[in-house]
Design a protein around this motif. Structure first.
Motif, mmCIF file in Angstrom:
data_model
loop_
_atom_site.group_PDB
_atom_site.id
_atom_site.type_symbol
_atom_site.label_atom_id
_atom_site.label_comp_id
_atom_site.label_asym_id
_atom_site.label_seq_id
_atom_site.Cartn_x
_atom_site.Cartn_y
_atom_site.Cartn_z
ATOM 1 N N SER A 89 103.809 145.877 -58.070
ATOM 2 C CA SER A 89 102.887 146.587 -57.166
ATOM 3 C C SER A 89 104.439 147.296 -56.920
ATOM 4 N N GLU B 105 105.323 147.681 -54.298
ATOM 5 C CA GLU B 105 106.412 146.181 -53.159
ATOM 6 C C GLU B 105 107.267 145.290 -53.574
ATOM 7 N N ARG C 81 95.740 149.381 -59.451
ATOM 8 C CA ARG C 81 94.992 150.331 -58.345
ATOM 9 C C ARG C 81 95.345 152.256 -58.270
ATOM 10 N N ASP D 56 101.561 156.529 -53.323
ATOM 11 C CA ASP D 56 101.851 154.966 -53.023
ATOM 12 C C ASP D 56 102.723 154.902 -51.912
ATOM 13 N N ALA D 57 102.833 154.257 -51.098
ATOM 14 C CA ALA D 57 103.780 154.387 -49.535
ATOM 15 C C ALA D 57 104.636 154.689 -49.659
ATOM 16 N N ASN E 209 97.721 150.602 -50.436
ATOM 17 C CA ASN E 209 99.151 149.412 -50.455
ATOM 18 C C ASN E 209 97.914 148.592 -49.231
ATOM 19 N N ASP E 210 98.211 147.541 -48.964
ATOM 20 C CA ASP E 210 97.212 146.753 -48.734
ATOM 21 C C ASP E 210 96.117 147.138 -46.869
#
Ligand code: AMP
Length: 531
Positions: free
Chosen positions: A32, A34, A76, A118-119, A142-143
């Motif tokens: 991920s 993150e 994702r 994506d962040a 993201n979450d």
């Protein structure tokens, strides 16, 4: 008379539906953005992609609307593709390495309504947010932003597919070496047929026993179709996210038992350096397809000799979906000695069914397949662009329906195509052409050289003469004379570069290719010692 077989439109939702039904437990593993490794399955990806379709429908997305995706390779991102395409909307992949102005230009040109991102790339979009009037919403993958939407969505009986197989599915802009970027608009049918072609044994040979790590990004040239051929074959997918350095790729290759990968040369060069420095060995990887830029033979043979990994050269472009040729040993070549095979296998390769290739002289006439005649590479086929989005660039096909790739190539008697240059990078010396790629490949075989580019510099008598621009490996040292001596006997005498310039940095463009335009700009005041 028409055949009497069933009408089964080639729409891409059928690929992930097939994976759900027949390979539902097969994993999609992602590093991920993150950091942590996330595990999913084709069954879950299918379910979540349908939820994403519901989210889009609730936001008012209609068939044909463009939905942007600026994301690295993750599960994702895969859900976004299938969720968008399943309802007949168009997934517009955005390359975060383009300049913010170019990104803004293509978002406006495409008129994206929603963008998944994506962040880490949010700052790029936010920096131009007020200049993107069509964009209704940006959703971070993201979450915090994405997961609640997926959790709340009820896909119910929403319909996927059911439209014409020629419906647009994806949009990808080429980085545009001249003028603004231009959009290649893939259809469900073209991507489906590209999937069949690339799964075949002489292309990528993807099977359900493979574990596939696509290093090549989904945002550029569709990760060479692996986001389709992976689920179509039922292969486990391993998505590398943001970390493409040698140690991170090595870790994923080993822990997930990857058998097949696809990458541009630079990433596998970094991996090779890591393997040599640490003395590590690859224990499961069987083959890797490398393309996007010329594969230096030294890199190819190092993987084969040191790691027992088969390296397969390939050529393609955004306009060819992207795979155009792959260098697998055709039966006559397979019968040759290993040394004689190499001569062909180092080249870019041969076309699969669905692609027609020819090389043309200045008048457009066909040149022979003799490995000598050098001409413009022309291509047509079932997954080749027929025009750019909104008609940019006008009619791009010749009177026989071939697209001019802008590449210069030869085709040998065994049908192996070799790119000698990009048309705009060709070095013209005394009316003859010198292949910059060939000199680059040979220079990069020198142990002190990390990366090299060869460009033409103005010469009063010969028009242009080749100059090697080289970046050395850390702590390596070598001089001009030694590089030139290293090339001696390997190239025609008159190709011998007039100079070698050592630099600290060789710039790469947004798609990971050496940016020769920038190198030439940086050398603006340069004068050849021979001039
Ligand atoms: P893109 O559309 O950005 O993927 O760029 C396509 C271009 O990359 C081609 O037209 C070639 O100039 C170059 N290219 C791709 N693969 C290779 C290769 N194996 N060798 C040399 N050039 C390549």
């Amino acid at each position: 008379m028409l055949g009497l077989m069933q009408d089964w439109p080639l729409t891409l939702d059928r690929i992930i539906a097939h994976a759900r039904t027949w390979h539902g437990e097969t994993e999609v593993v992602s590093r991920s953005i993150e950091g942590p490794i996330l595990r999913s399955t084709y069954g879950q990806i299918h379910e979540r992609a349908r939820r994403l379709s519901r989210v889009l429908l609730d936001l008012g997305v209609q068939p044909g609307d463009r939905v942007g995706a600026m994301a690295l390779n993750t599960g994702r991102h895969l859900e976004v593709w299938y969720g968008v395409m399943g309802i007949g909307a168009v997934c517009h992949t955005l390359n975060p390495r383009m300049s913010p102005d170019q990104i803004c230009y293509i978002i406006n040109h495409a008129e994206d309504r929603i963008i998944f991102c994506d962040a880490i790339f949010l700052p790029i979009l936010h920096s131009r947010r007020d200049q993107m009037p069509s964009v209704q919403r940006i959703i971070a993958l993201n979450d915090e932003d994405y997961e609640p939407l997926i959790a709340a969505a009820a896909p119910g009986d929403l319909a996927w597919g059911g439209f014409d197989e020629n419906t647009a599915a994806g949009l990808c802009y080429t980085s545009g070496t001249t003028g603004e970027p231009k959009g290649v608009l893939y259809s469900h049918r073209s991507n489906f047929l590209h999937t069949f072609a690339t799964m075949s044994a002489d292309v990528m040979g993807v099977s359900s026993r493979d574990v596939v790590l696509p290093v090549v990004p989904m945002f550029h040239a569709n990760a060479w179709g692996l986001a389709f051929s992976g689920p179509a074959a039922g292969a486990k997918l391993v998505m590398p996210g943001a970390k493409l350095d040698g140690a991170s790729i090595f870790e994923l290759l080993e822990t997930e038992k990857v058998t097949l990968s696809a990458a541009v040369p630079t990433v596998f060069q970094m991996l090779l350096t890591y393997l040599r420095e640490t003395g590590q060995r690859l224990t499961t990887l069987q083959r890797v397809v490398i393309g996007g830029a010329a594969l230096p033979p030294a890199l190819m043979h190092a993987f084969q000799d040191e790691q027992d990994v088969l390296v397969v050269h390939a050529w393609g472009m955004t306009e060819t979906s992207p795979l155009g040729v792959v260098s697998m040993p055709e039966s006559r070549v397979a019968a040759l000695s290993p040394a004689a095979q190499r001569v062909h296998l180092e080249k870019q390769g041969r076309p699969p069914i669905g692609i027609e290739l020819r090389i043309a002289d200045e008048t457009g006439a066909d040149l022979p397949h003799d490995g000598q005649a050098v001409g413009r590479l022309m291509v047509r086929g079932v997954f080749v662009a027929g025009g750019y989005f909104r008609g940019e660039g006008g009619d791009i096909l010749d009177d026989r329906g071939f697209f001019d790739t802008g590449d210069i190539a030869t085709i040998d008697e065994y049908g192996f195509m070799e790119i000698t240059d990009r048309a705009k990078d060709v070095i013209k010396s005394g009316g003859e052409w010198i292949s910059s790629i060939e000199i680059e490949n040979l220079t990069m075989a020198h142990p002190a050289v990390e990366i090299a580019a060869v460009v033409g510099a103005a010469h009063p008598k010969w028009d242009e003469r080749p100059v090697v621009v080289a970046k050395l490996k850390p702590e390596a040292s070598v001089d001009r004379a030694e590089i030139l001596a290293f090339l001696e006997g390997k190239i025609p005498r008159w190709w011998t570069p007039d100079d070698v310039v050592f630099v600290d940095d060789i710039p790469l463009g947004p798609t990971g290719k050496v940016d020769k335009k920038l190198i030439r700009q940086r050398m603006a005041g340069y004068v050849l010692p021979t001039a």
